[in-house]
Every structure is written in C-alpha cells, then in structure tokens.
Design a protein around this motif. Structure first.
Motif, PDB file in Angstrom:
ATOM      1  N   UNK A   1       0.821  -1.212   0.000  1.00 46.87           N
ATOM      2  CA  UNK A   1       0.000   0.000   0.000  1.00 46.87           C
ATOM      3  C   UNK A   1       0.855   1.262   0.000  1.00 46.87           C
ATOM      4  N   UNK A   2       1.943   1.256   0.792  1.00 45.15           N
ATOM      5  CA  UNK A   2       2.811   2.441   0.843  1.00 45.15           C
ATOM      6  C   UNK A   2       3.817   2.464  -0.299  1.00 45.15           C
ATOM      7  N   UNK A   3       4.118   1.289  -0.863  1.00 47.97           N
ATOM      8  CA  UNK A   3       5.138   1.209  -1.900  1.00 47.97           C
ATOM      9  C   UNK A   3       6.538   1.132  -1.360  1.00 47.97           C
ATOM     10  N   UNK A   4       6.672   1.059  -0.027  1.00 45.05           N
ATOM     11  CA  UNK A   4       8.008   1.038   0.579  1.00 45.05           C
ATOM     12  C   UNK A   4       7.938   0.420   1.962  1.00 45.05           C
ATOM     13  N   UNK A   5       8.836  -0.522   2.221  1.00 42.84           N
ATOM     14  CA  UNK A   5       8.904  -1.122   3.563  1.00 42.84           C
ATOM     15  C   UNK A   5       9.288  -0.083   4.602  1.00 42.84           C
ATOM     16  N   UNK A   6      10.043   0.939   4.210  1.00 43.46           N
ATOM     17  CA  UNK A   6      10.481   1.974   5.152  1.00 43.46           C
ATOM     18  C   UNK A   6       9.327   2.831   5.656  1.00 43.46           C
ATOM     19  N   UNK A   7       8.225   2.815   4.937  1.00 43.21           N
ATOM     20  CA  UNK A   7       7.073   3.639   5.312  1.00 43.21           C
ATOM     21  C   UNK A   7       6.075   2.884   6.196  1.00 43.21           C
ATOM     22  N   UNK A   8       6.408   1.660   6.562  1.00 48.86           N
ATOM     23  CA  UNK A   8       5.577   0.880   7.472  1.00 48.86           C
ATOM     24  C   UNK A   8       6.365   0.702   8.760  1.00 48.86           C
ATOM     25  N   UNK A   9       5.906   1.374   9.820  1.00 50.05           N
ATOM     26  CA  UNK A   9       6.698   1.511  11.042  1.00 50.05           C
ATOM     27  C   UNK A   9       5.974   0.866  12.218  1.00 50.05           C
ATOM     28  N   UNK A  10       6.694   0.021  12.965  1.00 44.81           N
ATOM     29  CA  UNK A  10       6.120  -0.527  14.201  1.00 44.81           C
ATOM     30  C   UNK A  10       6.331   0.494  15.315  1.00 44.81           C
ATOM     31  N   UNK A  11       5.254   0.921  15.943  1.00 43.67           N
ATOM     32  CA  UNK A  11       5.303   1.982  16.945  1.00 43.67           C
ATOM     33  C   UNK A  11       5.208   1.407  18.354  1.00 43.67           C
ATOM     34  N   UNK A  12       5.391   2.269  19.324  1.00 46.35           N
ATOM     35  CA  UNK A  12       5.183   1.889  20.711  1.00 46.35           C
ATOM     36  C   UNK A  12       3.689   1.903  21.017  1.00 46.35           C
ATOM     37  N   UNK A  13       3.338   1.297  22.136  1.00 48.62           N
ATOM     38  CA  UNK A  13       1.933   1.222  22.520  1.00 48.62           C
ATOM     39  C   UNK A  13       1.363   2.608  22.800  1.00 48.62           C
ATOM     40  N   UNK A  14       0.071   2.740  22.624  1.00 48.10           N
ATOM     41  CA  UNK A  14      -0.653   3.994  22.826  1.00 48.10           C
ATOM     42  C   UNK A  14      -1.594   3.826  24.008  1.00 48.10           C
ATOM     43  N   UNK A  15      -1.584   4.766  24.947  1.00 44.97           N
ATOM     44  CA  UNK A  15      -2.460   4.648  26.118  1.00 44.97           C
ATOM     45  C   UNK A  15      -3.856   5.203  25.868  1.00 44.97           C
ATOM     46  N   UNK A  16      -4.093   5.743  24.683  1.00 41.24           N
ATOM     47  CA  UNK A  16      -5.461   6.025  24.280  1.00 41.24           C
ATOM     48  C   UNK A  16      -6.192   4.721  24.021  1.00 41.24           C
ATOM     49  N   UNK A  17      -7.518   4.785  23.947  1.00 39.60           N
ATOM     50  CA  UNK A  17      -8.331   3.583  23.773  1.00 39.60           C
ATOM     51  C   UNK A  17      -9.141   3.682  22.488  1.00 39.60           C
ATOM     52  N   UNK A  18      -9.584   2.528  21.988  1.00 39.27           N
ATOM     53  CA  UNK A  18     -10.343   2.447  20.749  1.00 39.27           C
ATOM     54  C   UNK A  18     -11.342   1.292  20.864  1.00 39.27           C
ATOM     55  N   UNK A  19     -12.612   1.562  20.599  1.00 40.27           N
ATOM     56  CA  UNK A  19     -13.568   0.468  20.754  1.00 40.27           C
ATOM     57  C   UNK A  19     -13.562  -0.503  19.576  1.00 40.27           C
TER      58      UNK A  19
END
Length: 438
Positions: free
Chosen positions: A359-377
């Motif tokens: 989708x991005x066309x580049x592996x460099x544009x797909x980033x594993x991030x740290x956890x987020x303390x916000x919530x999502x249902x």
C-alpha cells in the motif's frame, strides 16, 4: 515519466508480497492503487462535507444517510439503523470465500473548532445539558470518507474477489451519554460480526502527528483498555469551624488521590507495559464552611494487558479502602471496563505486513510503533475475529510533530493528501486477505 508508488509496475509490487502471491494478486493490488488515486478528489470532497457537518455519537443521521446512499449506488446490500445510526454494507465477490470486515467510525466531538478553513465546522448542539460546538476533532470524517472510497474501489474489482467484504460504518466510538449503550459494543451485540460471520477485521485511524505516506502499527497490545472507576468516600459532616467533630471526606479523598499515584510509580512493572491512573473529577460539598458527608472521585485506568489490568483494579480497591479506614471513613470502589485492549492478532499482523508495504510502496514507510495509552472500541470487533488496526499519516511532510495540534483539540487538522493511502490500505488489506493463501 516519474512513477509514484501508485503507478508501480505489477512486477515490483509482487516483490513486496509473500511467496504465495501470484502475478494476478500483484496486478490486483496495482489496480486498487490506481483506482484509489482516481478517487482522491472525490474522497477529499466527501471529507470536507462531513467535516462541515459533524454529528455527535448516536446522532449521525445525516452522515449515515450519505453513507447508505453511496453504498446503495454501488449495488451493495445495505442495512441501516444498526446500533441506532450505524450502516453496514455487504459486497459479495465473484467467487465464494472468506469474509472480511472494514470499519470506520462516524461521530464527532463536543469541541468548538478554531481552524481558519473554508469547511470548518460551525455546528452547535446541546451535550450533557450544555450548549457546545461540534467538531470532527479526531478525524472520523476522514475515516468515513476513506471507507466510502475503499467501497467504491473494491466494488470495481469485485469479480476478482473470492469472498465477501462487510463495510461497517459505526456510530459513537467516542462514547455515548452516561447510561446509554452504543458504539462498537452495541454493533457487536446486534450481530454485525455475524450473518455472514467475519473471519478477519481491519480498521485505520488517521494520525495528525504521523507524516503523510506512512503507516504505523503495533503487533499485540496496540491501544490500552479503558476502565472507569468511581470512589465514594463517606465520612461525617460538621461545621467547617469545628473539623474535630467530623470525619472529613475531603481530606481522605485527597489522600486517596495521592495514594493512587503510587500504584503506578511504585507498584506497577512499567518495563513490561505502560499503565495510567488519572482522577478526572472530584465532587463534594455545597458550601465553604460545611464539611460534607461524602466526596466522589471519578477517573480512568489505562492498561495494555489483562494481568496488569486485574492487578491495578485490586490495587485501587485496597489503596482506597485502607486509606479511608485509617481515617475512620469508608470508601466504596466501583470499576467498570469501558473498552478492552485493542489487540492486533499476531499471526494476522505478520500475514498482512506485506500488504501494508504494498500500500505504501516502501517497507520503510511501514513503522512498528510503541503502545498507545489512548483507547479504541475497535477492540470489541477484535474479540470476535482476528483484527488489525493501523494508523495512517495525516501530517504534512517535514512538519515537526510537536507543533501540530493534538487529537481532540480545537485546532486539530489533517493534511488531506494522506487520505489516498488510507483508501489504498483498506482496499489492499481486504483484497489480499481474500485472495492470498493462508
């Protein structure tokens, strides 16, 4: 001619796909990218219209009408009134196969917009008895527009899809009024993940602090569980001039607030995962010289795994009741889970990573991030089927994230050039899940 990643040849796209992918899969993904690019102006126009006309949770009647009309125009099976104002569309591919769901949330927030945009919200309404402005201050307008775009893209390639796609347009992600059930929990309760039964579910969220063209994700616990706690501290009322005749719940409540902080700072293994306890409201008393009989504390707990969640619940109950008892007061503790952990299924995440890179066309544009303390249902859907939730960049390239307005604030804004990637990502995830062998 300069090639963008939306015009990459099928051969290059195939290199980004897993070994099971065929030239046909790569060609389908390339076609999806081209269709998404062609839809860009339409998606932006939808987004601007929705941004100018935001609606609070469970009140998204105008938004739902626009969504339903669009899905019907594409020939989809459409159900309205799901979880009050939700809309569900079903696209059946050219061949039998699995069922995948794509979700977007539709609601705005009680925030008065302070952006100088021609399509800035001027909407007003009443919320919790107060007159407030209404604004898409978390990007749900972009989510709706991107999923509408993905539905149009996928409807144009449906003959190549072996399976079914369910488009879920959900109300009230930001929550309902107290005592009113809504959002993803109610959609699941009303059977949105059944008939046909969903095998995998995907969702995206725009992010104002992530650069356009970038996708971020985290395998496992990505966003925190959100729990609501209430502590009723009961003492003995007295004249403010004679505090020795009282059991002062104000002082006890203050000690409990401070005691709760040590649960995080001294009793929680933060090297394992982040955790938060915040007291957001303190209510008590009616007059400056009267010590009240009761004070009520209300707050939020954020955790990223069930063991830590369970421990913190126990710690809060012990801390509050013991501090109160030490002062001859009592503390009644009530804790309710509002949203579970948003947990990206490990196997599904690994399987779909090549699709994100496509989708991005580049592996460099797909980033594993740290956890987020916000919530999502979105987490409620993940309890019924393996799910993957991804953040889509909405910040102008070269911008310092520290200078951008956070989500849920009056100055929140999005670079609309990021919407095309959101459409591509949703459609690619759905198509690849259906067409690639497990």
């Amino acid at each position: 001619m300069k090639l963008t990643h939306y015009a990459l040849p099928a051969l290059l796209l195939s290199a980004l796909l897993p070994p099971a992918a065929t030239a046909q899969n790569a060609a389908l993904d390339a076609r999806i990218a081209q269709l998404a690019a062609a839809e860009e102006a339409k998606v932006i126009a939808w987004r601007r219209d929705l941004h100018a006309h935001p609606e609070l949770g469970n009140e998204e009647t105008r938004t739902a009408g626009i969504v339903a009309a669009h899905l019907k125009s594409l020939g989809l099976e459409v159900q309205t009134g799901v979880a009050r104002t939700g809309v569900v569309g079903i696209l059946r591919g050219g061949k039998p196969g699995p069922v995948v769901a794509l979700r977007a949330d539709m609601d705005g927030l009680p925030v008065t917009e302070k952006n100088e945009l021609p399509f800035a919200s001027k909407a007003r309404t009443t919320y919790n008895g107060q007159e407030v402005g209404v604004m898409h201050a978390c990007g749900h307008d972009t989510h709706v527009a991107m999923l509408m775009g993905a539905a149009e893209v996928l409807s144009q390639v449906k003959k190549d899809l072996p399976g079914t796609i369910k488009f879920i347009f959900q109300p009230a992600e930001e929550g309902s009024l107290p005592g009113v059930e809504g959002g993803a929990k109610l959609m699941v309760k009303e059977g949105v993940m059944e008939n046909p039964k969903v095998d995998a579910v995907f969702g995206v969220h725009i992010n104002a602090q992530t650069e356009v063209g970038t996708l971020k994700y985290r395998a496992g616990g990505e966003m925190a569980a959100s729990d609501v706690f209430t502590i009723k501290v009961k003492g003995k009322s007295a004249h403010g001039a004679y505090p020795w005749l009282s059991v002062d719940p104000v002082v006890v409540a203050s000690q409990i607030v401070m005691g709760l902080q040590t649960i995080i700072s001294r009793q929680t293994l933060l090297t394992e995962d982040a955790a938060v306890i915040t007291v957001g409201m303190i209510h008590g008393g009616v007059r400056n010289n009267i010590i009240p009989e009761q004070v009520e504390l209300t707050g939020t707990i954020r955790t990223l795994n069930k063991d830590m969640q369970r421990k913190i619940w126990e710690d809060i109950r012990r801390t509050a009741t013991n501090i109160a008892e030490s002062a001859s007061a009592t503390a009644e503790v009530d804790i309710t889970n509002y949203t579970p952990v948003t947990f990206n299924d490990l196997k599904l995440t690994e399987r779909m990573l090549p699709s994100l890179r496509t989708a991005t066309g580049s592996a460099d544009k797909v980033v594993q991030q740290k956890a987020v303390t916000g919530a999502e249902d979105f987490a409620f859907y993940q309890e019924k089927a393996p799910g993957l939730f991804v953040f889509v960049g909405g910040m102008t390239k070269g911008t310092n994230p520290a200078t951008t307005a956070p989500h849920h604030t009056a100055g929140f804004r999005i670079d609309e050039s990021g919407l095309k990637l959101g459409v591509t990502t949703l459609a690619t995830l759905a198509a690849d899940y259906l067409t690639l062998k497990k």
